[in-house]
Structure formats: C-alpha cells, structure tokens
Design a protein around this motif. Structure first.
Motif, PDB file in Angstrom:
ATOM      1  N   PHE A 162       0.790  -1.688   5.303  1.00 20.32           N
ATOM      2  CA  PHE A 162       2.091  -1.791   4.651  1.00 20.32           C
ATOM      3  C   PHE A 162       2.190  -3.124   3.921  1.00 20.32           C
ATOM      4  CE2 PHE A 162       2.792  -3.913   8.594  1.00 20.32           C
ATOM      5  CZ  PHE A 162       3.739  -4.881   8.356  1.00 20.32           C
ATOM      6  N   VAL A 163       3.209  -3.221   3.081  1.00 17.48           N
ATOM      7  CA  VAL A 163       3.407  -4.387   2.229  1.00 17.48           C
ATOM      8  C   VAL A 163       4.661  -5.122   2.681  1.00 17.48           C
ATOM      9  CG1 VAL A 163       3.751  -5.180  -0.148  1.00 17.48           C
ATOM     10  CG2 VAL A 163       2.350  -3.147   0.304  1.00 17.48           C
ATOM     11  N   ARG A 164       4.568  -6.429   2.752  1.00 11.16           N
ATOM     12  CA  ARG A 164       5.717  -7.276   3.056  1.00 11.16           C
ATOM     13  C   ARG A 164       6.060  -8.041   1.788  1.00 11.16           C
ATOM     14  NH1 ARG A 164       9.715  -7.778   6.961  1.00 11.16           N
ATOM     15  NH2 ARG A 164      10.286  -9.959   7.187  1.00 11.16           N
ATOM     16  N   ILE A 165       7.299  -7.903   1.339  1.00 16.90           N
ATOM     17  CA  ILE A 165       7.784  -8.585   0.138  1.00 16.90           C
ATOM     18  C   ILE A 165       8.866  -9.555   0.574  1.00 16.90           C
ATOM     19  CG2 ILE A 165       8.882  -8.311  -2.121  1.00 16.90           C
ATOM     20  CD1 ILE A 165       7.917  -5.305  -1.941  1.00 16.90           C
ATOM     21  N   VAL A 166       8.720 -10.801   0.187  1.00 16.34           N
ATOM     22  CA  VAL A 166       9.715 -11.814   0.519  1.00 16.34           C
ATOM     23  C   VAL A 166      10.184 -12.470  -0.774  1.00 16.34           C
ATOM     24  CG1 VAL A 166      10.222 -13.924   1.818  1.00 16.34           C
ATOM     25  CG2 VAL A 166       8.619 -12.230   2.757  1.00 16.34           C
ATOM     26  N   LYS A 221       2.757   3.734  -1.476  1.00 11.32           N
ATOM     27  CA  LYS A 221       2.595   5.177  -1.662  1.00 11.32           C
ATOM     28  C   LYS A 221       1.572   5.546  -2.732  1.00 11.32           C
ATOM     29  CE  LYS A 221       5.575   6.479   1.372  1.00 11.32           C
ATOM     30  NZ  LYS A 221       5.147   7.183   2.558  1.00 11.32           N
ATOM     31  N   VAL A 222       1.388   4.686  -3.721  1.00 12.07           N
ATOM     32  CA  VAL A 222       0.476   4.995  -4.817  1.00 12.07           C
ATOM     33  C   VAL A 222      -0.410   3.783  -5.069  1.00 12.07           C
ATOM     34  CG1 VAL A 222       0.305   5.587  -7.269  1.00 12.07           C
ATOM     35  CG2 VAL A 222       2.156   6.539  -5.885  1.00 12.07           C
ATOM     36  N   SER A 223      -1.673   4.019  -5.253  1.00 13.14           N
ATOM     37  CA  SER A 223      -2.613   2.946  -5.562  1.00 13.14           C
ATOM     38  C   SER A 223      -2.968   3.016  -7.037  1.00 13.14           C
ATOM     39  CB  SER A 223      -3.865   3.086  -4.719  1.00 13.14           C
ATOM     40  OG  SER A 223      -4.789   2.080  -5.047  1.00 13.14           O
ATOM     41  N   LEU A 224      -3.032   1.875  -7.681  1.00  6.43           N
ATOM     42  CA  LEU A 224      -3.409   1.832  -9.087  1.00  6.43           C
ATOM     43  C   LEU A 224      -4.911   1.906  -9.277  1.00  6.43           C
ATOM     44  CD1 LEU A 224      -0.934  -0.929 -10.307  1.00  6.43           C
ATOM     45  CD2 LEU A 224      -0.711   1.539 -10.526  1.00  6.43           C
ATOM     46  N   ALA A 225      -5.654   1.638  -8.235  1.00  2.86           N
ATOM     47  CA  ALA A 225      -7.107   1.625  -8.343  1.00  2.86           C
ATOM     48  C   ALA A 225      -7.699   3.000  -8.253  1.00  2.86           C
ATOM     49  CB  ALA A 225      -7.697   0.739  -7.254  1.00  2.86           C
TER      50      ALA A 225
END
Length: 98
Positions: free
Chosen positions: A2-6, A94-98
């Motif tokens: 998961f991603v943590r955005i601060v 949810k979506v990867s650009l790679a």
C-alpha cells in the motif's frame, strides 16, 4: 502493498531546513523493513506544500517505522517547521503504470 501519502506545509523560511532533514534521512527511511519506495514532491502552485509518497509491504511495517527512534527523531525535527497541520492517507494502489 500500500501507499502512504503525507501532505505537509512549511513556513517559507523553513523549507530549506526540511529539505536538508529529508536528504539526510531518506536512505535510512528507505531501508526500513518493508519500505519499497520513498519520494518527495513539492506543489507547483504553492511551494510551501510538500508530499511524501512511500510504498510499504504491510501496514505492520509502516507502524513499526512510525514507532521507531528514526521516525521519532525525524518527526520531532520536522513538525516544528510546519505552518499547518499535516494530513496523511494510506491507500491501496489499484493500477500500475509500468
């Protein structure tokens, strides 16, 4: 994973100090157990606003980092530079650009 955005906002005169703290500690944070990525972004329209994006294997890894001496030290140095309350989100990618 998961991603943590601060989101953090700094007094103009403290931006350089924050960037120095980030540069000094970023590799230690990146080497925390379960951290797969750490990036820093600056808002294009308001240079006082910054975002960190970090990718973590498990929530437990992030919690372990947040309870570490490294985090406590970095946060103590950083929070006194804020001009607004920080905000944080934990999100699933949810979506990867790679």
């Amino acid at each position: 994973m998961f991603v943590r955005i601060v989101k953090m906002s700094f007094h103009q005169e403290h931006i350089k100090a924050f960037q120095e703290i980030f540069e000094e500690k970023k590799e230690f944070i990146r080497n925390s157990d379960g951290c797969k990525l750490l990036e820093l972004y600056q808002d294009k329209n308001n240079p006082e606003i910054f975002f960190t994006y970090s990718y973590w294997e498990k929530e437990e890894n992030l919690e372990n980092y947040r309870n570490s001496e490294l985090f406590k030290t970095v946060w103590a140095k950083t929070k006194i530079l804020f001009n607004d309350k920080p905000a944080a989100w934990s999100v699933d990618k949810k979506v990867s650009l790679a």
